[in-house]
Write a protein that holds these residues in place. Structure first.
Motif, PDB file in Angstrom:
ATOM      1  N   LEU A  52      -1.150 -15.173  18.827  1.00 25.67           N
ATOM      2  CA  LEU A  52      -2.194 -14.379  19.491  1.00 25.67           C
ATOM      3  C   LEU A  52      -1.573 -13.272  20.347  1.00 25.67           C
ATOM      4  O   LEU A  52      -2.014 -12.123  20.313  1.00 25.67           O
ATOM      5  CB  LEU A  52      -3.052 -15.273  20.389  1.00 25.67           C
ATOM      6  CG  LEU A  52      -4.105 -16.173  19.755  1.00 25.67           C
ATOM      7  CD1 LEU A  52      -4.821 -16.971  20.840  1.00 25.67           C
ATOM      8  CD2 LEU A  52      -5.116 -15.367  18.964  1.00 25.67           C
ATOM      9  N   ALA A  53      -0.552 -13.644  21.125  1.00 26.33           N
ATOM     10  CA  ALA A  53       0.087 -12.687  22.027  1.00 26.33           C
ATOM     11  C   ALA A  53       0.795 -11.577  21.259  1.00 26.33           C
ATOM     12  O   ALA A  53       0.780 -10.408  21.677  1.00 26.33           O
ATOM     13  CB  ALA A  53       1.066 -13.413  22.947  1.00 26.33           C
ATOM     14  N   HIS A  54       1.416 -11.931  20.123  1.00 30.52           N
ATOM     15  CA  HIS A  54       2.069 -10.916  19.284  1.00 30.52           C
ATOM     16  C   HIS A  54       1.055  -9.890  18.780  1.00 30.52           C
ATOM     17  O   HIS A  54       1.329  -8.678  18.774  1.00 30.52           O
ATOM     18  CB  HIS A  54       2.759 -11.580  18.091  1.00 30.52           C
ATOM     19  CG  HIS A  54       4.184 -11.987  18.355  1.00 30.52           C
ATOM     20  ND1 HIS A  54       5.139 -11.092  18.791  1.00 30.52           N
ATOM     21  CD2 HIS A  54       4.810 -13.187  18.233  1.00 30.52           C
ATOM     22  CE1 HIS A  54       6.299 -11.714  18.935  1.00 30.52           C
ATOM     23  NE2 HIS A  54       6.122 -12.990  18.608  1.00 30.52           N
ATOM     24  N   LYS A  55      -0.107 -10.371  18.382  1.00 27.02           N
ATOM     25  CA  LYS A  55      -1.146  -9.466  17.852  1.00 27.02           C
ATOM     26  C   LYS A  55      -1.612  -8.470  18.909  1.00 27.02           C
ATOM     27  O   LYS A  55      -1.983  -7.341  18.594  1.00 27.02           O
ATOM     28  CB  LYS A  55      -2.332 -10.277  17.338  1.00 27.02           C
ATOM     29  CG  LYS A  55      -2.056 -11.011  16.036  1.00 27.02           C
ATOM     30  CD  LYS A  55      -3.230 -11.880  15.624  1.00 27.02           C
ATOM     31  CE  LYS A  55      -2.910 -12.689  14.373  1.00 27.02           C
ATOM     32  NZ  LYS A  55      -4.005 -13.626  14.001  1.00 27.02           N
ATOM     33  N   LYS A  56      -1.589  -8.890  20.172  1.00 25.38           N
ATOM     34  CA  LYS A  56      -2.007  -8.015  21.279  1.00 25.38           C
ATOM     35  C   LYS A  56      -0.830  -7.260  21.895  1.00 25.38           C
ATOM     36  O   LYS A  56      -1.014  -6.498  22.842  1.00 25.38           O
ATOM     37  CB  LYS A  56      -2.693  -8.851  22.365  1.00 25.38           C
ATOM     38  CG  LYS A  56      -4.075  -9.346  21.989  1.00 25.38           C
ATOM     39  CD  LYS A  56      -5.083  -8.209  22.014  1.00 25.38           C
ATOM     40  CE  LYS A  56      -6.490  -8.725  21.767  1.00 25.38           C
ATOM     41  NZ  LYS A  56      -7.493  -7.651  21.836  1.00 25.38           N
ATOM     42  N   ASN A  57       0.360  -7.484  21.347  1.00 25.37           N
ATOM     43  CA  ASN A  57       1.582  -6.890  21.897  1.00 25.37           C
ATOM     44  C   ASN A  57       1.706  -7.199  23.398  1.00 25.37           C
ATOM     45  O   ASN A  57       2.092  -6.357  24.199  1.00 25.37           O
ATOM     46  CB  ASN A  57       1.612  -5.375  21.658  1.00 25.37           C
ATOM     47  CG  ASN A  57       3.005  -4.794  21.844  1.00 25.37           C
ATOM     48  OD1 ASN A  57       4.008  -5.471  21.630  1.00 25.37           O
ATOM     49  ND2 ASN A  57       3.075  -3.541  22.274  1.00 25.37           N
ATOM     50  N   ASP A  58       1.355  -8.436  23.738  1.00 24.12           N
ATOM     51  CA  ASP A  58       1.364  -8.903  25.117  1.00 24.12           C
ATOM     52  C   ASP A  58       2.724  -9.551  25.401  1.00 24.12           C
ATOM     53  O   ASP A  58       2.929 -10.745  25.177  1.00 24.12           O
ATOM     54  CB  ASP A  58       0.217  -9.913  25.302  1.00 24.12           C
ATOM     55  CG  ASP A  58       0.182 -10.539  26.688  1.00 24.12           C
ATOM     56  OD1 ASP A  58       1.038 -10.196  27.518  1.00 24.12           O
ATOM     57  OD2 ASP A  58      -0.703 -11.387  26.918  1.00 24.12           O
ATOM     58  N   LYS A  59       3.656  -8.744  25.891  1.00 26.30           N
ATOM     59  CA  LYS A  59       5.040  -9.202  26.063  1.00 26.30           C
ATOM     60  C   LYS A  59       5.143 -10.389  27.031  1.00 26.30           C
ATOM     61  O   LYS A  59       5.940 -11.305  26.815  1.00 26.30           O
ATOM     62  CB  LYS A  59       5.917  -8.053  26.567  1.00 26.30           C
ATOM     63  CG  LYS A  59       6.024  -6.870  25.621  1.00 26.30           C
ATOM     64  CD  LYS A  59       6.775  -7.243  24.364  1.00 26.30           C
ATOM     65  CE  LYS A  59       7.004  -6.030  23.478  1.00 26.30           C
ATOM     66  NZ  LYS A  59       7.611  -6.403  22.191  1.00 26.30           N
TER      67      LYS A  59
END
Length: 221
Positions: free
Chosen positions: A66-73
Motif C-alpha cells: 500500500l505504501a509503495h503505491k502511494k510513494n509513502d517513504k
C-alpha cells in the motif's frame, strides 16, 4: 488416532491464523482513506507482533505494498522495519538485519523521528543479542537522542534500562549501568508507571548484587 488428532488441531490453528489476517485485511480494504488503512494495519501489528509472528509479516507486507503505491517513504520504511522485527522474533537474525538496513536507508532521509527512533531501538536490541556492545550502544544512543528531542519519557526510561544492561552484562561497567538504571527509575516514578518502576528496581537490585553490595541489592529487590 493421536496422529489424526494432531493433524486436525494443526489444521484448526492454521485456519484460525488465516482468518485473523484475512479479517484484518478485509477491515483495511473497507476503509476509503489511505491514512486510516495504514493506521488500522499498524494498530493491528502492534497488538499481535509479540505472539503472531507469521501473521505480522503478512500484514506488514500488505502495508508495504500500500505504501509503495502511494510513494509513502515513511511508511514504506516502517513496514519494512516491522518485517525485520518479526524475523528477529523468529530467530532469523541475518534476514532481520537486511530488512533493518533497508528500512534505515529509506527512513533516515525522511528525518521522521518517531519511526527512526523505533528502528534505532530495534537495531540496538539486535546488536545486543549478537553481543556487539559498541554497535548496540551506538544505536541506543541514536534512539535516545530522538526520544529526548520528542520528550518521550517512556522511550527515554526504557532506553536507559536496556542500554544500562549492556554496560552491566557486556562491559562490566557497573557504575554507568547504575546511573542509567537510576535515571530510568526517576522517570518511571515521574510517570507513575508501576511496571516501569518494577523493572528499574529489579535492574538496580541485580546490579548491586553483582558488585556484592547485598544490603542495597536486597533493598531494591
Amino acid at each position: 488416532i493421536w496422529i489424526t488428532c494432531i493433524g486436525i488441531f494443526s489444521l484448526n490453528v492454521s485456519a484460525q491464523k488465516q482468518t485473523l489476517t484475512d479479517s484484518i485485511i478485509q477491515s483495511v480494504q473497507q476503509e476509503n482513506d489511505y491514512n486510516q488503512k495504514v493506521e488500522l494495519l499498524q494498530k493491528s501489528i502492534k497488538e499481535i507482533y509479540n505472539t503472531e509472528v507469521d501473521e505480522t509479516i503478512v500484514l506488514a507486507r500488505y502495508g508495504l505494498n500500500l505504501a509503495h503505491k502511494k510513494n509513502d517513504k515513511v511508511n514504506v520504511g516502517d513496514f519494512t522495519r516491522a518485517i525485520g522485527l518479526s524475523l528477529m522474533k523468529k530467530g532469523n537474525i541475518d534476514s532481520a538485519s537486511v530488512y533493518y538496513y533497508k528500512a534505515l536507508e529509506i527512513l533516515e532521509p525522511t528525518k521522521n523521528t518517531e519511526k527512526l527512533g523505533r528502528l534505532y531501538d530495534d537495531m540496538a536490541r539486535m546488536y545486543r543479542k549478537l553481543k556487539q556492545s559498541e554497535r548496540s550502544l551506538e544505536f541506543y544512543d541514536k534512539a535516545l537522542k530522538l526520544y529526548e528531542a520528542e520528550n518521550d519519557l517512556e522511550g527515554i526510561a526504557r532506553i536507559n534500562n536496556e542500554s544500562g544492561a549492556v554496560f552491566r552484562d557486556d562491559l562490566a561497567d557497573y557504575k554507568t549501568a547504575n546511573e542509567r538504571f537510576e535515571k530510568s527509575l526517576r522517570i518511571q516514578r515521574q510517570r507513575n508507571d508501576s511496571v516501569g518502576i518494577g523493572y528499574a528496581l529489579e535492574f538496580l537490585g541485580y546490579n548491586q548484587l553483582l558488585i556484592k553490595d547485598y544490603k542495597k541489592s536486597e533493598s531494591y529487590l
